[in-house]
Design a protein around this motif. Structure first.
Motif, PDB file in Angstrom:
ATOM      1  N   LEU A   1      30.572  33.430-105.858  1.00 37.94           N
ATOM      2  CA  LEU A   1      29.594  34.452-105.491  1.00 37.94           C
ATOM      3  C   LEU A   1      30.364  35.548-104.776  1.00 37.94           C
ATOM      4  O   LEU A   1      31.196  35.269-103.912  1.00 37.94           O
ATOM      5  CB  LEU A   1      28.529  33.896-104.545  1.00 37.94           C
ATOM      6  CG  LEU A   1      27.649  32.775-105.078  1.00 37.94           C
ATOM      7  CD1 LEU A   1      26.695  32.298-103.989  1.00 37.94           C
ATOM      8  CD2 LEU A   1      26.877  33.231-106.290  1.00 37.94           C
ATOM      9  N   TYR A   2      30.078  36.802-105.128  1.00 34.36           N
ATOM     10  CA  TYR A   2      30.788  37.949-104.568  1.00 34.36           C
ATOM     11  C   TYR A   2      29.874  38.739-103.634  1.00 34.36           C
ATOM     12  O   TYR A   2      28.689  38.891-103.903  1.00 34.36           O
ATOM     13  CB  TYR A   2      31.274  38.881-105.685  1.00 34.36           C
ATOM     14  CG  TYR A   2      32.270  38.228-106.615  1.00 34.36           C
ATOM     15  CD1 TYR A   2      33.621  38.235-106.311  1.00 34.36           C
ATOM     16  CD2 TYR A   2      31.852  37.594-107.779  1.00 34.36           C
ATOM     17  CE1 TYR A   2      34.551  37.632-107.155  1.00 34.36           C
ATOM     18  CE2 TYR A   2      32.771  36.989-108.627  1.00 34.36           C
ATOM     19  CZ  TYR A   2      34.113  37.013-108.313  1.00 34.36           C
ATOM     20  OH  TYR A   2      35.020  36.412-109.144  1.00 34.36           O
TER      21      TYR A   2
ATOM     22  N   ALA B   1      24.899  33.156-110.529  1.00 33.90           N
ATOM     23  CA  ALA B   1      25.893  33.750-109.621  1.00 33.90           C
ATOM     24  C   ALA B   1      25.864  35.268-109.699  1.00 33.90           C
ATOM     25  O   ALA B   1      25.994  35.951-108.675  1.00 33.90           O
ATOM     26  CB  ALA B   1      27.286  33.226-109.965  1.00 33.90           C
ATOM     27  N   GLU B   2      25.671  35.793-110.900  1.00 39.80           N
ATOM     28  CA  GLU B   2      25.584  37.248-111.063  1.00 39.80           C
ATOM     29  C   GLU B   2      24.381  37.798-110.301  1.00 39.80           C
ATOM     30  O   GLU B   2      24.488  38.806-109.593  1.00 39.80           O
ATOM     31  CB  GLU B   2      25.484  37.590-112.548  1.00 39.80           C
ATOM     32  CG  GLU B   2      25.506  39.070-112.839  1.00 39.80           C
ATOM     33  CD  GLU B   2      25.451  39.337-114.330  1.00 39.80           C
ATOM     34  OE1 GLU B   2      24.553  40.103-114.744  1.00 39.80           O
ATOM     35  OE2 GLU B   2      26.284  38.784-115.070  1.00 39.80           O
TER      36      GLU B   2
ATOM     37  N   LEU C   1      22.749  36.353-107.739  1.00 43.10           N
ATOM     38  CA  LEU C   1      22.929  36.181-106.300  1.00 43.10           C
ATOM     39  C   LEU C   1      23.958  37.162-105.746  1.00 43.10           C
ATOM     40  O   LEU C   1      23.772  37.720-104.660  1.00 43.10           O
ATOM     41  CB  LEU C   1      23.345  34.739-105.985  1.00 43.10           C
ATOM     42  CG  LEU C   1      22.278  33.679-106.233  1.00 43.10           C
ATOM     43  CD1 LEU C   1      22.869  32.280-106.072  1.00 43.10           C
ATOM     44  CD2 LEU C   1      21.083  33.872-105.313  1.00 43.10           C
ATOM     45  N   SER C   2      25.025  37.385-106.479  1.00 43.79           N
ATOM     46  CA  SER C   2      26.041  38.349-106.044  1.00 43.79           C
ATOM     47  C   SER C   2      25.448  39.749-105.962  1.00 43.79           C
ATOM     48  O   SER C   2      25.720  40.497-105.013  1.00 43.79           O
ATOM     49  CB  SER C   2      27.236  38.324-107.001  1.00 43.79           C
ATOM     50  OG  SER C   2      27.909  37.082-106.943  1.00 43.79           O
TER      51      SER C   2
END
Length: 123
Positions: free
Chosen positions: A74-75, A111-112, A114-115
Motif C-alpha cells: 500500500l502506498y 491495494a490500488e 486503499l492507496s
C-alpha cells in the motif's frame, strides 16, 4: 513474526534501503521458524529483489507449515510503501493457480483503492 518470514514483512523490507535492511538483519538475525524459512542473507536479498520486480511477496510455509500468504504493498501520498495487505490460507487452498488467477488480482485492486484513499496518485 519476523519480517523475513512473512509476505507483508518482505513487502516492507523490499521498500527499505540496503542500510536499513542490514541494520534489521544484524539486530534480529534470520530466525528459522520452519524448514522453509529463508535463513541465508543472500537468499533473502535475492528474494527482496524479486519482490521489488514483481510487486508482491509470497510466504511459502516460511512462517508456519501448512500455510501460504500473498502480500501486496500500500502506498501513501508520497509514493512510499506505507503498509501491506495479505491473504493467507492453507497450502491446499492457496495454490499457485488460485493465487495468480484470483487472489493476487483482487489484492492488487484493493491495494490500488486503499492507496488512492491514502493520497497515492499512481506510479
Amino acid at each position: 513474526a519476523p519480517m523475513h518470514s512473512t509476505g507483508s514483512g518482505k513487502i516492507l523490507l523490499s521498500a527499505m534501503s540496503q542500510n536499513r535492511i542490514d541494520q534489521i538483519l544484524d539486530k534480529h538475525g534470520l530466525v528459522r521458524l520452519t524448514p522453509k524459512t529463508i535463513i541465508d542473507r543472500d537468499a533473502l536479498l535475492s528474494e527482496l529483489e524479486q519482490v521489488r520486480k514483481q510487486g508482491f511477496a509470497l510466504d511459502n510455509e516460511e512462517c508456519e507449515m501448512g500455510h501460504r500468504c500473498v502480500s501486496v504493498p500500500l502506498y501513501d501520498y508520497t509514493g512510499t510503501v506505507a503498509a501491506a495487505i495479505s491473504a493467507f490460507d492453507s497450502v491446499e487452498l492457496l495454490t499457485d493457480s488460485h493465487i495468480f488467477e484470483t487472489v493476487l488480482p483482487g489484492l492488487k485492486e484493493l491495494a490500488e483503492k486503499l492507496s488512492f484513499r491514502m493520497g497515492y496518485s499512481g506510479k
